[in-house]
Structures are given as structure tokens and as C-alpha cells.
Design an enzyme around this catalytic site. Structure first.
Site, short mmCIF file in Angstrom:
data_model
loop_
_atom_site.label_atom_id
_atom_site.label_comp_id
_atom_site.label_asym_id
_atom_site.label_seq_id
_atom_site.Cartn_x
_atom_site.Cartn_y
_atom_site.Cartn_z
N HIS A 1 10.09 1.05 5.41
CA HIS A 1 11.02 1.90 6.16
C HIS A 1 10.61 0.93 7.68
O HIS A 1 11.55 1.70 8.58
CB HIS A 1 9.96 3.48 6.40
CG HIS A 1 8.71 3.12 7.00
ND1 HIS A 1 7.13 3.49 7.16
CD2 HIS A 1 8.64 2.07 8.07
CE1 HIS A 1 6.26 3.53 7.87
NE2 HIS A 1 7.16 2.74 8.73
N HIS A 2 10.61 0.21 7.81
CA HIS A 2 10.47 -0.60 8.88
C HIS A 2 12.25 -1.47 9.16
O HIS A 2 13.02 -2.05 9.80
CB HIS A 2 10.12 -1.54 9.45
CG HIS A 2 8.55 -0.97 9.77
ND1 HIS A 2 8.50 -0.42 11.34
CD2 HIS A 2 7.49 -0.96 8.92
CE1 HIS A 2 7.01 -0.02 10.96
NE2 HIS A 2 6.98 0.20 10.19
N ARG B 1 17.81 -1.05 21.24
CA ARG B 1 17.23 -2.11 21.65
C ARG B 1 16.59 -3.51 22.01
O ARG B 1 17.96 -4.07 21.29
CB ARG B 1 15.22 -1.89 20.89
CG ARG B 1 15.64 -2.57 19.62
CD ARG B 1 14.43 -2.24 19.12
NE ARG B 1 13.30 -2.83 19.22
CZ ARG B 1 11.99 -2.14 18.20
NH1 ARG B 1 12.29 -2.70 16.85
NH2 ARG B 1 10.79 -3.56 18.65
N SER C 1 -9.36 -14.84 15.34
CA SER C 1 -10.53 -14.13 16.59
C SER C 1 -10.58 -12.25 15.68
O SER C 1 -11.48 -11.54 15.58
CB SER C 1 -9.81 -13.70 17.89
OG SER C 1 -10.28 -12.83 18.19
N SER C 2 -9.29 -11.86 15.28
CA SER C 2 -9.79 -10.54 14.85
C SER C 2 -10.11 -10.36 13.51
O SER C 2 -11.12 -9.91 13.36
CB SER C 2 -8.17 -10.16 14.67
OG SER C 2 -7.53 -9.88 15.84
N TRP D 1 8.70 -9.55 19.20
CA TRP D 1 6.96 -9.87 18.74
C TRP D 1 7.33 -9.96 17.50
O TRP D 1 6.80 -10.53 16.63
CB TRP D 1 6.90 -8.54 19.73
CG TRP D 1 6.29 -6.98 18.98
CD1 TRP D 1 7.27 -6.71 18.68
CD2 TRP D 1 5.54 -7.00 17.12
NE1 TRP D 1 6.72 -5.36 17.75
CE2 TRP D 1 5.35 -5.93 17.43
CE3 TRP D 1 4.75 -7.42 17.22
CZ2 TRP D 1 5.05 -5.04 16.75
CZ3 TRP D 1 4.14 -7.07 16.08
CH2 TRP D 1 4.28 -5.43 15.59
N LYS E 1 -5.50 15.63 11.04
CA LYS E 1 -6.31 15.61 12.60
C LYS E 1 -6.18 16.27 13.37
O LYS E 1 -6.83 16.31 14.12
CB LYS E 1 -5.68 13.86 12.10
CG LYS E 1 -6.88 12.99 11.32
CD LYS E 1 -6.81 11.27 11.98
CE LYS E 1 -7.98 10.79 11.29
NZ LYS E 1 -9.08 10.88 11.63
N SER F 1 -12.20 11.62 18.62
CA SER F 1 -12.81 12.67 18.27
C SER F 1 -13.72 12.56 18.38
O SER F 1 -14.82 13.96 18.38
CB SER F 1 -12.84 11.92 16.08
OG SER F 1 -11.68 12.10 15.62
N HIS G 1 2.61 -3.71 9.28
CA HIS G 1 2.65 -1.29 9.60
C HIS G 1 1.60 -1.04 9.04
O HIS G 1 0.66 -0.11 10.24
CB HIS G 1 3.43 -0.66 8.70
CG HIS G 1 3.47 0.34 9.04
ND1 HIS G 1 4.30 0.94 9.82
CD2 HIS G 1 2.43 2.05 8.45
CE1 HIS G 1 4.46 2.74 10.11
NE2 HIS G 1 3.07 2.61 9.16
N ASP H 1 -28.16 -4.89 17.92
CA ASP H 1 -27.01 -5.96 18.29
C ASP H 1 -26.06 -5.55 17.47
O ASP H 1 -26.02 -5.18 16.19
CB ASP H 1 -27.53 -7.43 18.86
CG ASP H 1 -26.59 -8.44 19.24
OD1 ASP H 1 -25.45 -7.40 19.20
OD2 ASP H 1 -27.25 -8.73 20.62
N HIS I 1 5.66 -9.77 25.86
CA HIS I 1 4.96 -8.46 26.15
C HIS I 1 4.38 -7.59 24.73
O HIS I 1 3.77 -7.18 25.36
CB HIS I 1 6.49 -7.47 26.96
CG HIS I 1 6.11 -6.03 27.25
ND1 HIS I 1 5.12 -5.35 28.04
CD2 HIS I 1 6.39 -4.83 25.96
CE1 HIS I 1 4.73 -3.95 27.63
NE2 HIS I 1 6.44 -3.63 26.56
N THR J 1 -2.45 12.68 9.03
CA THR J 1 -2.32 12.63 10.12
C THR J 1 -2.14 14.38 10.97
O THR J 1 -2.73 14.83 12.17
CB THR J 1 -0.67 12.11 11.34
OG1 THR J 1 -0.36 10.49 10.01
CG2 THR J 1 -1.19 11.56 12.05
N TYR K 1 -1.42 0.90 12.83
CA TYR K 1 -2.85 2.02 12.42
C TYR K 1 -3.53 1.26 12.95
O TYR K 1 -4.62 1.83 12.71
CB TYR K 1 -2.80 2.80 10.75
CG TYR K 1 -1.68 2.99 10.41
CD1 TYR K 1 -1.58 4.43 10.67
CD2 TYR K 1 -0.67 2.58 9.52
CE1 TYR K 1 -0.22 5.77 10.67
CE2 TYR K 1 0.31 3.37 9.17
CZ TYR K 1 0.60 4.98 9.99
OH TYR K 1 1.58 5.63 9.20
N GLU L 1 -0.86 -2.96 10.83
CA GLU L 1 -1.32 -3.53 11.65
C GLU L 1 -1.36 -2.17 13.19
O GLU L 1 -1.61 -1.71 13.85
CB GLU L 1 -0.26 -4.51 12.44
CG GLU L 1 -0.13 -4.11 14.26
CD GLU L 1 -1.15 -5.53 14.54
OE1 GLU L 1 -2.33 -5.95 13.91
OE2 GLU L 1 -1.39 -4.70 15.77
#
Lengths: 528, 405, 191
Positions: A303-304, A451, A170-171, A142, A332, A269, A254, A100, A71, A329, A258, A256
């Protein structure tokens, strides 16, 4: 020139398989991501069905872990990221007045790798369900922490590693394409500080992708060599360290986060000024805030992992840096509020999604600020509070912004307005159910539910029941979007859209007809 | 000073939101908020949590209030002509600077608590906690001046697999009433100690015994994959990493004698949810007596008296099997993550007894070694049980001495 | 075609970006030695020096004022059948004092085996101040079937050890690396 193109335009399957047209590829990406969103959603429903009541009712605990793992992977790499790439493909050339994307053949490649990658990943789930002996699909989360994924990983881990490599390639190709397009193909007069904010956020996202996707590739490669080639990067017996894996993973992980939210900032925006009938407040500070968020994202990864045992100085550093991210943040969020302030607001469906994005993303942002405080994080870490936090920023955050984008630009893509009734149904049902789904997770997390638990103690039973009800409701609500899309894209039913679609919106995409013709801006527009 | 102000606010809220921390069963536990816990550290963490939570709530309400006001007052029907402003340097600087100061205000107490949390010095008791798939192993290493206590035991989930393999709360698709009322209705008939009801998923066979009033240091490590040792009421959460040692500590006040429960907090494979932590805090003299008793027992060496007959061996083996083996091999020996035992050649062929013993003692493949966890007599009992239960007929009685060799 | 006109310009950026991608892939692997160095310097994760200190600093004197309790704990990886224990469970040392401690291993199996001990020290702050001049953990330790061996470890505490650290615990985990040494890594991985 256009004669030349139409002469060769193939039809049917070949059109899509060999397409180098940014609009076709954008559509492919968007449909692919929507399908993956439904697939990942089904897996979420398996999880929530198991957690409806305490006790193991539906699946084996190991299959439960496979569901949480796949998932997560499907939603991150299959739904959210390709959705934004699809949006970039469709909109960036239109927004900067380019004919293009800069590298159209590579564009075709970067899309068509994805279905192969996910076929590989999902085949392990299919095998796990149907094959003899049910060989497990990836079941290590994951985040695939070693040694659970290396020494203890099931055979399908190798499928997973190859598919992550393919998603990464790909990315990266998609990111290169965006950067080259924005750098080289802007219409004359389109200076950097005139770029729509969506283009800016995507440009910064693309740089983040270039920097961190290879690091992810490195991490999976190390897991592969630990599994099969006798290295011991993450195995203490050979002088390695399992914690090193987490450092490498979160150095990717991390930024990722963002990567999945910056384009959403760009979308919102674009939408809020249109329906506030007022220019975006603080354009320049928005650009700088995005840049600072991107830079800070490289300084907060640990921090993870506050529970792995780090020196005090390290924990303090990562705590302060993480707290600091809330400043740009916050800028924004304040800018969006100031954009709405004293505007002349109307609440078409895309605006509804955008406002609910601002509100619910702020909830996710504030719980993120709470998670920054190391001593408190020791209690929050790996509990449902974290699950609540990142689902708030990803579902009513990233995914709601995608919905906003789809409703906002759908008339431009298809030439017809979305079905208003089902659009409203989709919005209101999603809004209510998403909160029923994710808000109580804060409570069970604080009360101590870890979790990735297939079964739980009884004090968590009531909230989990309602969370599951919210999940089914949210899942069903997405079928309304499917109907809206089928009606607009395939049946072409609905009110004809004008060129501008909305009330005097800003941006070059509104200067081409609706639906946007196959080729646009063959002659670049002049920006004054 | 901000920190005392925060403290006062937090203390007030503590009394408002407090729940029974050492509650005997979950009907008294909080299901909404973090528990303040019982140690000075956990209460500091709780105050920090509440402080930050209320500041975040205030910021959130401010932002949502502005949005709501804007939605009502600035909608097109009320405000047909939009304003045109799109920047305001002063405002932008202000809303960058103010959050910065709020952050500094919050960072000060957080730093203080963190420094306290990391101070593991001067511990009187050192316990090594080893996580493995899927149980905890506790070893008392040092107590006061004794640096080689040599007492240790394993701690397994006590909730019967047969219970969690079947739903215990399924009252139809839309049950009426809450989980609390549904289980609570039956509570007269059930003991709060029952691991299958009130402390479902939170009860173990051997509790970690700790003394009140003394600083306890945990040395945390793992045998196989990552685990995480989490006791919310002590604000202790530290990852258990194979090959490495982490430390954490708790000093439980004298008046906080009681039972505390935690769970594994790092995904560790199939039965991640099934390895709870239960701590029993007792007064210091009671703890010392208990420790002496354990020391004496371990000095005596394992009990090697032979079984009188098969029935005695099987009676001893069944509960051990249900606790240590059934999670993987199934309550009926039907198999699961582990191989099935019912009717297999290994269980029924009397020539393979030695192989059977070998696998239990040394492990094989994914099957762990039980050398450290079970005594020879217990291993013999389990083998006798599995070779004669589930319709198996696996040959002669095995004695503890057969296992010892 | 406009695409071809722009191509040299594109190529330039693409080349730089591909270079960055390759560089970052390399960076992921560079993080491994970087992390090692960081661990040795800061004591992150309680790693102690992995090579012998050959030169004790000149003029190092024992700080008689302070005494630190050093505890030794041992454990086996679950797949390691040897007996492994420190001959002294703790010693009191003054910072700057050189001390030797012995560990005993016994291989009761019928096979010649090779072991590797992995040290881990808490509190991590002390790790960079814990200096070993000799340790069995620097090398793989072979041991014949049914035999016993005494393994020495000689260390001193750097006098710069922070004052508030009064207890240090050094833990060794013993791993069986016989298969790895004999080149049967595949079997280890497939475990």
C-alpha cells in the site's frame, strides 16, 4: 551476592562503557535517543526554515534533500527505536521480576554499536557542510529508493549502508535479548497472560524486529553490490527492476512502522489504568489485537506503492488488508476509552500525555484508513497528506507515549518527582505546537503539495508559514523537557518519590524502592 | 443503496467545497482540500475521498466525544470511587464487528472506482511521457488511426532560476497578511500568465497539448531515476520507472477546455520540486490542426540556416541557456550542481571547441546529452552564448553545421 | 550466578533466533527470484517471457473473431547512441496467430558496441499472454562500428487473452552494456 557485585562496580567512564546492568544500559539508550531526537529535530528546523516562505532562501535544494533524508533516518533509527529499547531495558526486568536482562554482555554491545553507527552517518552531514566541495550526504530520502540511491547515489551512500547495517545488528541483538528475557526470566507465577501489556507489546515487537531487520540488511546489501560489484538487482539494463527494491524495502518498512508504535500501545496501557484507578479494560483482547496487527503488517506492504503500476488484483488485495488493520487498532482505542470510562480520573503530567496520545494517534490512524483506499491514495500518495499522517502517528503517537513513559517512571528511575511546572509547560506547549505543526499539512497535501519539495507554488504559502511557526515552537518546547531531565537526573532536586509514587499503581516495578537500586529482584518475587 | 447515498452526500459537499478547478492563478485554487478535478474519474475519486473523510470524521468525533465526556464526568473530584469492570464480551464483539461492516460499505465504492481507474482500453491518443532529471519529455505516438505520429518535445520549468534562487515572498520575519493578499496587492501590475508570480513554480516552456472529449492514454517511463507523473485534476498519478512502461489515462470532457497543472511526485534528486507538468486541453479540431502543424515542422527537418553574426547567435542562445542550463550551471554561469562556466579553460580555449560541442551532444558524467532535446542550431546558439557571455572569450562563431557532424 | 544457571536454556532460544535472522537475511535475496517468477506468472510490471517459447501449444488456432492491435514503441537509454526503431509501428493480429516483426538498429559510432533490449508491456494483464518464440531481447546484441542490423521478433497472443484487451503496447528500451560486458562494471557504477 550483592556484595560480590558491588565489589567490582567500576565508576566514571568505565561504569558506562563496560556496563552490563540493565538500568545503566537503559539510561544510556534513553539519553542517546534524546540527543538524537534533538539532532533530528534541528534538521527538521532546517527543513522548516527553508519552507517558511516560497523561494530558496537558506539552503541548496540538494542540502534540503540531505536534511529530509538524515532527519528521517535519525528519528526512526536513532530516536524512536532506541528510546523504546531503553525503556525495555529499564522496565522489562522490573516488570517481570527478573534480576537483569538475560544476555547482559550482548546488551552492552547492542548499545555501544549505536553511537558508532550514528557517528558514521552524521559524519557525512558534517562533511557536506564543512568539507571542500561539499560532498553530499545521503540525499535520496530515508526510503533510499533505487536507482537514486544505487546508480545515482553520492559517495556517502556507502557510509549510510554501513551505518544501517550496524543499526540493524544493534536492533536485532536488542530484540533477541528481550525475547530471551521474557521467555526465560519471568518470576515464578508470572504466566504469559499475567504479563504487563508493555512486556507483551515489546515481545511482539521483538519478533517483528527479528523478522524484518535482516530484510533491511538484505536491501542495503543489494544497493551496495549494485553500486560496486557489478550486480543489477535494481538496474533495468542488467535485467533488474527498480520496483523490486520497493517491494523489499516495504516488506521491512511496514512492520517497522508497527515496531515504532506497538511499545507505545504498551506504555499507554500501563499509564491510563493507574490514573483512572481502574484495571485495563479488555486485557486479553489487547494482546490478541497486538498480535493481529503484527501479523497483518506482513500483508500490507504494497500500500506504500500503489502508484508503481500493479495488477488490479494486487491493489485490491493490499487495499482490503490495509483496511482490515483498522479493526484491531480500533479495538485498542475503544479499550483505552473504556478503561477511562467511569474511572476516577486525575490528570498528572503522564496521564495528560497518555490521553493526548489516544486522541492524536486516533487522528493519525483515521488518516491512515483514508490512505488505504487505493483510488483516493493515488491522489494522496507522496503528498503532504502522507507526511501529516505518519507524523501524527510518530510524533504525537510514538514520541508522546515516550514522554508519557518518561514522566511516569522518572520518579522510579531517579527517586525524585519531575518538576511539575516545567512538565506542564512542556506538555501544553508541545500539545498546541504539534497540532499547529502537523494539522495544516493535511490541507496542503490535499490541495496538492508533493512531499520532499524544497520550494512550492504560492497557494501553499500561508499554511507552510504557520507549519514552520509550529515547528519552531515545538522545537523550543522540547528544551523544557531537557531542563526537567537535568533537574531530576543530575541535580536530584525535587520532591522525594515514594516507593509507589502514584496512587496504588499496578505492577512489580512499584514494589522496589525509588530510585530503583542498582540490583533488584536478585531473589525473584512470587506472583500469586 | 449505500453507494448512491454516498454519492448524494458527496455531491452536496462538492458544491460546498468546490473551488475553481481550471483557475488561471492560485488565488482561486483551493489550499485546503482535494480538487474534484474535471474528469469523471477524478470526480469519482473526489466523492470517495469526501465520503471516507466524513466517515472518519464521524468516528473521530464519537471517540473524542466519549473521551471528553469521561474527562469531565469521571474525574476524581466528581467520581471518587472508580468502577471495577474490566471486560464485557458483548461490547467487545460489537465494536469489532461494526467497524468491519463500515469497512465493507466503504470498500464497495472504492473497488468500483479502482476498476474504472485501471481501464486503459480504447484510447484514441497515446502520449509517451518520459521523466528525466529535471524535465518532462512528451512524445505523441499514436492518434486515431495513425500509429506513428512522430511529434515530441521537452517541457522545462519556465520560472526564472534567478527568481527562485531569491525569496519572492519575504516580507520580514512576521509579515502582515497572507501570501494571497501580499501577492494579490500587486496583481494589477502583473499578468496572470507571468511564470514568476501567479504560476510561480507551475509554468513551463512547452505545454502538453491534449484534445477534449477523447480518451488519452499516457505511457509513462523515465530516463534516469524514478519520477512520478501527477495531474491532480485528472486523478492521474503513475510512477515513471527507467526501463519500464506504466500506463494511465484521462478523458477530459468537451466543456473542460483549459490549463491544468501538476508536479513530479517522486523524489528524483536535487531539483525534484522544479519539474512541473502543464497540460493545455483544446477542442478536438484545434488539437488536430496543432498536431498537423507539428508534424509538418518535424518532417521539414531541423533548421540549419547559419547565423549571420555572433549577436544573432547569442540572442538565440541566451533564453535557451536560462531554461535548459541555468538550473545546474547558474544564471551567471557561476556553477552549482554543474561545473562553473565563467572564466574556465573549456569555455575560453579555442582549441577545445570540439570538446565543448561533444559534451553538449553526447553528455559526459552527470551532464546529460542534449541531442534529443535541442536542435543542432539551438546547441550551436547555446555554445556561442556560453563561450561569449559571463566574461568568456571562446573563439570563433559556431554554426549549426559544426554541431551536426 | 543466576545467569550461568540459565545459560543452556538461553542458548537454545538464541540459537533459534539467530537461525531466524540468518534465514530472513536469505529471504531478502530469495525475494529476487520469487519476484521474477511472480512477474512471469502474473505479468506484474509488464515483463514478458525472457526465454523463447520452444513449443507452440498443439492445435492452437487463430481466433478469427477477435483482432488485437499490437503497438511497438522503442526508446534508448540516454547513454545509448544507436538508432533503434520498429519497422512496423503496429500490427493487427488474431489471438493464436503467429506473427513476425522486425526492428532496425544502426550503430553510427566508431566503436563496436553491445546492446541489451529490455521489454515492457502494457497493460500488465496481457503480459503473460504475450508469447515470444524468438526475440532479440533474449540475448545481448553486438553490433560493429558504423553498421546496421535487422533484428526479428516472433510472437503470438495466447487465445486465453482476456476479451476486453484490444490494444497492447510493447515497449523496448535499448541499453548500452558494452562496458558491463567488457568487465568494466566499476565504471558503469561510478557514472
Amino acid at each position: 551476592m550483592s556484595d560480590h557485585h558491588e565489589h567490582h562496580a567500576p565508576t566514571g567512564l568505565k561504569r558506562w562503557l563496560f556496563s552490563t546492568n540493565h538500568k545503566d544500559i537503559g539510561s544510556l539508550y534513553l539519553w542517546f535517543s534524546f540527543i538524537m531526537f534533538l539532532v533530528g529535530g534541528l534538521m527538521a528546523l532546517v527543513i522548516r526554515t527553508e519552507l517558511l516562505y516560497p523561494g530558496m532562501q537558506v539552503v541548496d535544494p540538494d542540502f534540503f534533500n540531505q536534511m529530509t533524508t538524515v532527519h528521517g533516518l535519525v528519528m526512526v533509527f536513532g530516536a524512536v527505536m532506541p528510546a523504546f529499547v531503553g525503556l525495555a531495558n529499564w522496565m522489562i526486568p522490573l516488570m517481570i521480576g527478573a534480576p537483569d536482562m538475560a544476555l547482559p554482555r550482548m546488551n552492552n554491545w547492542s548499545f555501544w554499536i549505536l553511537p558508532a553507527a550514528f557517528a558514521l552517518l552524521l559524519s557525512s552531514v558534517v562533511l557536506s557542510i564543512f568539507a571542500d566541495g561539499n560532498p553530499p550526504a545521503p540525499n535520496f530520502g530515508w526510503t533510499f529508493y533505487a536507482p537514486l540511491s544505487s546508480t545515482y547515489g553520492p559517495a556517502s551512500t556507502d557510509f549510510f549502508i554501513l551505518s544501517v547495517h550496524m543499526m540493524g545488528i544493534s536492533s536485532i541483538m536488542g530484540a533477541i535479548n528481550v525475547i530471551v528475557t521474557v521467555m526465560n526470566m519471568r518470576a515464578p507465577g508470572m504466566t504469559m497472560m499475567k504479563l504487563p501489556l508493555f512486556v507483551w507489546t515489546w515481545l511482539i515487537t521483538a519478533f517483528l524486529l527479528i523478522v524484518v531487520m535482516p530484510v533491511l540488511a538484505g536491501a542495503v546489501t543489494m544497493v551496495l553490490t549494485d553500486r560496486h560489484f557489478g550486480t543489477s538487482f535494481f538496474d533495468a539494463a542488467g535485467g533488474g527492476d527498480p520496483v523490486l527494491f520497493q517491494h523489499i524495502f516495504w516488506f521491512f518498512g511496514h512492520p517497522e512502522v508497527y515496531i515504532m508504535i506497538l511499545p507505545a500501545f504498551g506504555v499507554v496501557s500501563a499509564i491510563i489504568p493507574t490514573f483512572a484507578r481502574k484495571p485495563l479494560f479488555g486485557y486479553a483482547s489487547m494482546v490478541y489485537a497486538t498480535g493481529s496487527i503484527a501479523l497483518l503488517s506482513f500483508l500490507v506492504w504494497a500500500h506504500h506503492m500503489f502508484a508503481v503500476g500493479m495488477p488490479l488484483a494486487g491493489m485490491l488485495f493490499f487495499m482490503y488488508m490495509t483496511m482490515l488493520i483498522s479493526v484491531p487498532t480500533g479495538v485498542k482505542v475503544f479499550n483505552w476509552v473504556a478503561t477511562m470510562w467511569r474511572g476516577s480520573l486525575t490528570f498528572e503530567v503522564p496521564m495528560k500525555w497518555a490521553i493526548s496520545f489516544v486522541v492524536l494517534f486516533t487522528i493519525g490512524g483515521l488518516s491512515g484508513l483514508m490512505l488505504a483506499f487505493t483510488p483516493a491514495d493515488i491522489q494522496y500518495h507522496d503528498s503532504y497528506f502522507v507526511v501529516a499522517h505518519f507524523h501524527y502517528v510518530l510524533v504525537p503517537g510514538a514520541i508522546f507515549s515516550m514522554f508519557a513513559a518518561v514522566y511516569y517512571w522518572l520518579p522510579k528511575w531517579t527517586g525524585v518527582m519531575y518538576d511539575r511546572f516545567w512538565g506542564e509547560m512542556h506538555f501544553w506547549n508541545s500539545l498546541l505546537s504539534v497540532n499547529l505543526l502537523f494539522f495544516p499539512m493535511h490541507f496542503v497535501g490535499l490541495a496538492g503539495m508533493p512531499r520532499r519539495y524544497a520550494d512550492y507554488a504560492l497557494q501553499f504559502a500561508d499554511y507552510n508559514f504557520w507549519i514552520s511557526i509550529g515547528a519552531f515552537w515545538f522545537g523550543i518546547s522540547q528544551l523544557f523537557l531537557l531542563w526537567v531531565l537535568i533537574k531530576a537526573c543530575f541535580l536530584k532536586k525535587g520532591e522525594k518519590a515514594t516507593m509507589e509514587v502514584w496512587d496504588n499503581p499496578e505492577g512489580l516495578e512499584w514494589t522496589v524502592p525509588s530510585p530503583a537500586p542498582h540490583h533488584t529482584f536478585d531473589t525473584p518475587p512470587i506472583i500469586k | 443503496m449505500p453507494s448512491t447515498l454516498f454519492h448524494r452526500a458527496a455531491a452536496l459537499l462538492t458544491t460546498l467545497m468546490l473551488s475553481g478547478v481550471a483557475a488561471a492563478d492560485w488565488t482561486q485554487r483551493s489550499a485546503e482540500n482535494m480538487r474534484p478535478g474535471v474528469t469523471a474519474l477524478s470526480q469519482d475519486v473526489y466523492s470517495l475521498h469526501m465520503t471516507v473523510l466524513w466517515i472518519c470524521t464521524a468516528i473521530g468525533l464519537l471517540v473524542f466525544g466519549l473521551i471528553t465526556w469521561s474527562i469531565f464526568a469521571h474525574r476524581k473530584s466528581k467520581n471518587p470511587v472508580p468502577a471495577t469492570f474490566h471486560e464485557n464480551i458483548v461490547l467487545e464483539v460489537v465494536w469489532t464487528i461494526i467497524p468491519f461492516f463500515i469497512l465493507i460499505g466503504m470498500a464497495i465504492p472504492a473497488t468500483r472506482v479502482l476498476i474504472h481507474m485501471e481501464d486503459t482500453t480504447e484510447a484514441e491518443l497515446t502520449v509517451r511521457v518520459t521523466g528525466s532529471q529535471w524535465k518532462w519529455h512528451y512524445e505523441y505516438l499514436a492518434y486515431e488511426d495513425d500509429n506513428n505520429v512522430g511529434v515530441g518535445f521537452f517541457s522545462n520549468l519556465a520560472t526564472d532560476p534567478a527568481v527562485w534562487e531569491r525569496p519572492i515572498l519575504s516580507g520580514g520575519l512576521f509579515p502582515v497578511g497572507s501570501a494571497r493578499s501580499r501577492v494579490g496587492a500587486e496583481r494589477e501590475a502583473l499578468s496572470a500568465e507571468n511564470p514568476n508570480t501567479f504560476n510561480y513554480m507551475l509554468e513551463v516552456d512547452n505545454k502538453l497539448m491534449l484534445p477534449a472529449g477523447q480518451k488519452v492514454r499516457f505511457l509513462i517511463t523515465a530516463d534516469d531515476v524514478l519520477h512520478s507523473f501527477w495531474i491532480p485534476d485528472f486523478s492521474v498519478k503513475k510512477d515513471a520507472i527507467p526501463g519500464f512502461v506504466n500506463e494511465s489515462w484521462a478523458k477530459i470532457p468537451d466543456d473542460a477546455v483549459g490549463i491544468y497543472r501538476g508536479q513530479c511526485a517522486e523524489l528524483c534528486g536535487r531539483l525534484h520540486a522544479f519539474m512541473p507538468i502543464v497540460v493545455e486541453v483544446v477542442p478536438q479540431d484545434e488539437f488536430t490542426a496543432w498536431l498537423e502543424e507539428q508534424k509538418a515542422a518535424s518532417a521539414e527537418g531541423p533548421d540549419m540556416t547559419p547565423f549571420a553574426d555572433l549577436d544573432e547567435a547569442m540572442a538565440m542562445g541566451e533564453p535557451i541557456f536560462q531554461r535548459a542550463c541555468a538550473m545546474c550551471h547558474g544564471a551567471e554561469g557561476q556553477g552549482g550542481i554543474g561545473l562553473p562556466l565563467a572564466g574556465t579553460d573549456l569555455m575560453n580555449n579555442s582549441d577545445r571547441v570540439q570538446e565543448n560541442i561533444d559534451i553538449l551532444v553526447n553528455g559526459r558524467g552527470a551532464m546529460p546529452s542534449f541531442r534529443a532535446q535541442l536542435s543542432p542550431k539551438e546547441i550551436a546558439a547555446v555554445i556561442n552564448f556560453q563561450r561569449h557571455a559571463f566574461g568568456n572569450d571562446g573563439g570563433d562563431l559556431i554554426q549549426p553545421d559544426d554541431v551536426q557532424q | 550466578m543466576s545467569e550461568q544457571e540459565l545459560e543452556p536454556q538461553h542458548r537454545n532460544i538464541v540459537r533459534k533466533l539467530v537461525f531466524a535472522v540468518v534465514g530472513m537475511f536469505g529471504f531478502a535475496f530469495a525475494m529476487v527470484p520469487l519476484y521474477e517468477v511472480l512477474c512471469e506468472v502474473t505479468g506484474l510490471n509488464g515483463k514478458t517471457n525472457s526465454r523463447a517459447i520452444t513449443q507452440v501449444p498443439e492445435g492452437m488456432v487463430a481466433d478469427e473473431e477477435r483482432s488485437v492491435l499490437v503497438q511497438f514503441v522503442t526508446r534508448n537509454d540516454p547513454n545509448m547512441p544507436w538508432a533503434f526503431e520498429p519497422m512496423e509501428h503496429s500490427v493487427r493480429v488474431h489471438p493464436g496467430e503467429i506473427k513476425a516483426v522486425n526492428f532496425r538498429v544502426r550503430n553510427d559510432t566508431d566503436q563496436d558496441m553491445v546492446s541489451q533490449a529490455i521489454p515492457s508491456l502494457v497493460p500488465g494483464q496481457a503480459a503473460s499472454h504475450f508469447k515470444k518464440t524468438q526475440c532479440f531481447c533474449f540475448d545481448q546484441q553486438p553490433l560493429a562500428a558504423n553498421s546496421e542490423q535487422i533484428m526479428p521478433m516472433i510472437f503470438y497472443l495466447d487465445p486465453a487473452l482476456p476479451k476486453h484487451l484490444t490494444t497492447i503496447t510493447l515497449s523496448y528500451t535499448l541499453f548500452d552494456i558494452t562496458d558491463r560486458v567488457n568487465g568494466r562494471a566499476g565504471e558503469v557504477a561510478a557514472r
